[in-house]
Design a protein around this motif. Structure first.
Motif, PDB file in Angstrom:
ATOM      1  N   PHE A   1     -18.232  11.175 -27.005  1.00  0.00           N
ATOM      2  CA  PHE A   1     -18.411  11.092 -25.116  1.00  0.00           C
ATOM      3  C   PHE A   1     -19.548  10.019 -24.686  1.00  0.00           C
ATOM      4  O   PHE A   1     -20.896  10.671 -25.512  1.00  0.00           O
ATOM      5  N   GLU A   2     -19.714   8.950 -23.601  1.00  0.00           N
ATOM      6  CA  GLU A   2     -21.105   8.332 -23.385  1.00  0.00           C
ATOM      7  C   GLU A   2     -21.344   9.058 -21.822  1.00  0.00           C
ATOM      8  O   GLU A   2     -21.173   9.370 -21.102  1.00  0.00           O
ATOM      9  N   LEU A   3     -22.662   9.101 -22.028  1.00  0.00           N
ATOM     10  CA  LEU A   3     -23.686   9.518 -21.588  1.00  0.00           C
ATOM     11  C   LEU A   3     -24.510   8.120 -20.249  1.00  0.00           C
ATOM     12  O   LEU A   3     -25.002   7.326 -21.443  1.00  0.00           O
ATOM     13  N   ILE A   4     -24.419   7.858 -19.400  1.00  0.00           N
ATOM     14  CA  ILE A   4     -24.347   6.338 -18.233  1.00  0.00           C
ATOM     15  C   ILE A   4     -26.273   6.918 -17.711  1.00  0.00           C
ATOM     16  O   ILE A   4     -25.753   7.733 -16.778  1.00  0.00           O
ATOM     17  N   PRO A   5     -27.116   6.249 -17.896  1.00  0.00           N
ATOM     18  CA  PRO A   5     -27.681   7.245 -17.350  1.00  0.00           C
ATOM     19  C   PRO A   5     -27.584   5.771 -15.828  1.00  0.00           C
ATOM     20  O   PRO A   5     -26.832   4.795 -16.240  1.00  0.00           O
ATOM     21  N   VAL A   6     -28.269   6.450 -14.469  1.00  0.00           N
ATOM     22  CA  VAL A   6     -28.683   5.644 -13.589  1.00  0.00           C
ATOM     23  C   VAL A   6     -29.242   5.290 -12.898  1.00  0.00           C
ATOM     24  O   VAL A   6     -31.074   6.092 -12.914  1.00  0.00           O
ATOM     25  N   ILE A   7     -29.415   3.897 -11.930  1.00  0.00           N
ATOM     26  CA  ILE A   7     -30.104   3.319 -11.250  1.00  0.00           C
ATOM     27  C   ILE A   7     -29.936   3.285  -9.963  1.00  0.00           C
ATOM     28  O   ILE A   7     -29.040   2.481  -9.965  1.00  0.00           O
TER      29      ILE A   7
ATOM     30  N   PRO B   1     -25.655  19.688 -20.164  1.00  0.00           N
ATOM     31  CA  PRO B   1     -24.466  20.029 -21.306  1.00  0.00           C
ATOM     32  C   PRO B   1     -23.495  20.382 -21.156  1.00  0.00           C
ATOM     33  O   PRO B   1     -22.123  20.121 -21.310  1.00  0.00           O
ATOM     34  N   ALA B   2     -23.130  21.616 -20.338  1.00  0.00           N
ATOM     35  CA  ALA B   2     -22.606  22.599 -19.814  1.00  0.00           C
ATOM     36  C   ALA B   2     -20.627  21.770 -18.897  1.00  0.00           C
ATOM     37  O   ALA B   2     -19.898  21.505 -19.256  1.00  0.00           O
ATOM     38  N   ASP B   3     -20.958  20.866 -18.663  1.00  0.00           N
ATOM     39  CA  ASP B   3     -20.731  20.427 -17.544  1.00  0.00           C
ATOM     40  C   ASP B   3     -20.243  19.062 -18.482  1.00  0.00           C
ATOM     41  O   ASP B   3     -19.206  18.313 -18.464  1.00  0.00           O
TER      42      ASP B   3
ATOM     43  N   VAL C   1     -25.346   9.638 -14.749  1.00  0.00           N
ATOM     44  CA  VAL C   1     -26.481  11.242 -14.726  1.00  0.00           C
ATOM     45  C   VAL C   1     -27.683  10.610 -14.333  1.00  0.00           C
ATOM     46  O   VAL C   1     -27.837   9.977 -14.983  1.00  0.00           O
ATOM     47  N   ALA C   2     -28.237  10.911 -13.721  1.00  0.00           N
ATOM     48  CA  ALA C   2     -29.567  10.375 -12.518  1.00  0.00           C
ATOM     49  C   ALA C   2     -30.416  12.024 -12.807  1.00  0.00           C
ATOM     50  O   ALA C   2     -31.244  12.219 -13.509  1.00  0.00           O
ATOM     51  N   SER C   3     -30.111  12.952 -11.617  1.00  0.00           N
ATOM     52  CA  SER C   3     -30.346  13.574 -11.776  1.00  0.00           C
ATOM     53  C   SER C   3     -30.952  14.109 -12.736  1.00  0.00           C
ATOM     54  O   SER C   3     -32.502  15.035 -12.927  1.00  0.00           O
ATOM     55  N   ALA C   4     -30.031  15.043 -13.429  1.00  0.00           N
ATOM     56  CA  ALA C   4     -30.161  15.540 -14.240  1.00  0.00           C
ATOM     57  C   ALA C   4     -31.068  15.660 -15.826  1.00  0.00           C
ATOM     58  O   ALA C   4     -31.274  16.369 -16.152  1.00  0.00           O
ATOM     59  N   ILE C   5     -30.996  14.408 -15.482  1.00  0.00           N
ATOM     60  CA  ILE C   5     -31.755  13.164 -16.326  1.00  0.00           C
ATOM     61  C   ILE C   5     -32.814  13.316 -16.087  1.00  0.00           C
ATOM     62  O   ILE C   5     -34.375  14.305 -17.244  1.00  0.00           O
TER      63      ILE C   5
END
Length: 227
Positions: free
Chosen positions: A5-11, A200-202, A216-220
């Motif tokens: 699974f790829e977590l991609i931070p957002v700007i 992580p649950a999502d 993902v942004a806010s959760a990071i």
């Protein structure tokens, strides 16, 4: 993190600063305040995000370009690239015409993201194919952009962001029902959830239904993910 699974931070960029999303209401976004960086400069925030989570991709939304039709903010993109040279960029800058996309591709500042909300028809998405990422945009129950782009997976490239704008920055959880339906409609497409991911649950729930990754942004920034 689920395997593969790829977590991609957002700007989110606005006027050369990183701003914080609030339920997809872009006009209300204010310069970000985050424990990951001392200010809101794109380079500092990019470094902070990548210090918080392991990622090989960053997604950058140029809100000035999306909302106002201005050219892509190359200065900010270049600063992010210089600060994080090992990371690939996906860039949504409101692309709607082929010449502008070709100029951007030639700049080597990232892979363009083509948002359905910015399209008049399916031509640009079909013409670019896998050179671009496609973003299938909705706001609430409203499907943004041409109906053909929502209804006909044959138009889609390999990588598709499922952008649920009303959930962006709202902590409401991802739209699992919509993602399941799209996964069933086009099993070969790599789907990336955008909007609502809280932790992580999502991520586990998304991986379980075959989603390839999440923006993902806010959760990071809020510490829900750790490297």
């Amino acid at each position: 993190m689920a395997d593969g699974f790829e977590l991609i931070p957002v700007i989110d960029l606005r006027h050369g600063q990183v701003v914080r999303a609030r339920a997809g209401e872009r006009a209300t976004y204010a310069p970000i305040v985050t424990p990951l960086a001392k200010g809101s400069s794109p380079a500092d925030v990019a470094r902070g995000l990548l210090g918080a989570v392991r990622a090989s991709l960053l997604y950058v939304a140029d809100l000035d370009a999306i909302m106002d039709g201005t050219p892509p903010d190359r200065t900010s993109l270049a600063a992010i690239r210089a600060a994080c040279p090992e990371v690939r960029l996906w860039v949504d800058a409101g692309f709607s015409e082929s010449p502008g996309v070709e100029v951007f591709l030639a700049s080597n500042l990232g892979r363009p993201v083509i948002g359905s909300e910015s399209q008049a028809d399916a031509g640009l998405v079909r013409g670019l194919g896998d050179r671009a990422v496609f973003s299938l945009d909705t706001r609430g129950t409203e499907r943004l952009g041409p109906e053909a782009l929502h209804d006909e997976p044959a138009h889609w490239p390999r990588d598709v962001i499922v952008m649920t704008l009303g959930r962006v920055g709202a902590g409401a959880g991802p739209d699992l029902d919509r993602l399941r339906a799209l996964r069933a409609a086009s099993p070969a497409t790599r789907l990336y959830a955008a909007g609502g991911v809280r932790g992580p649950a999502d991520v586990a729930a998304l991986a379980a239904i075959g989603v390839a990754g999440a923006l993902v942004a806010s959760a990071i920034h809020d510490g829900a993910f750790v490297a």
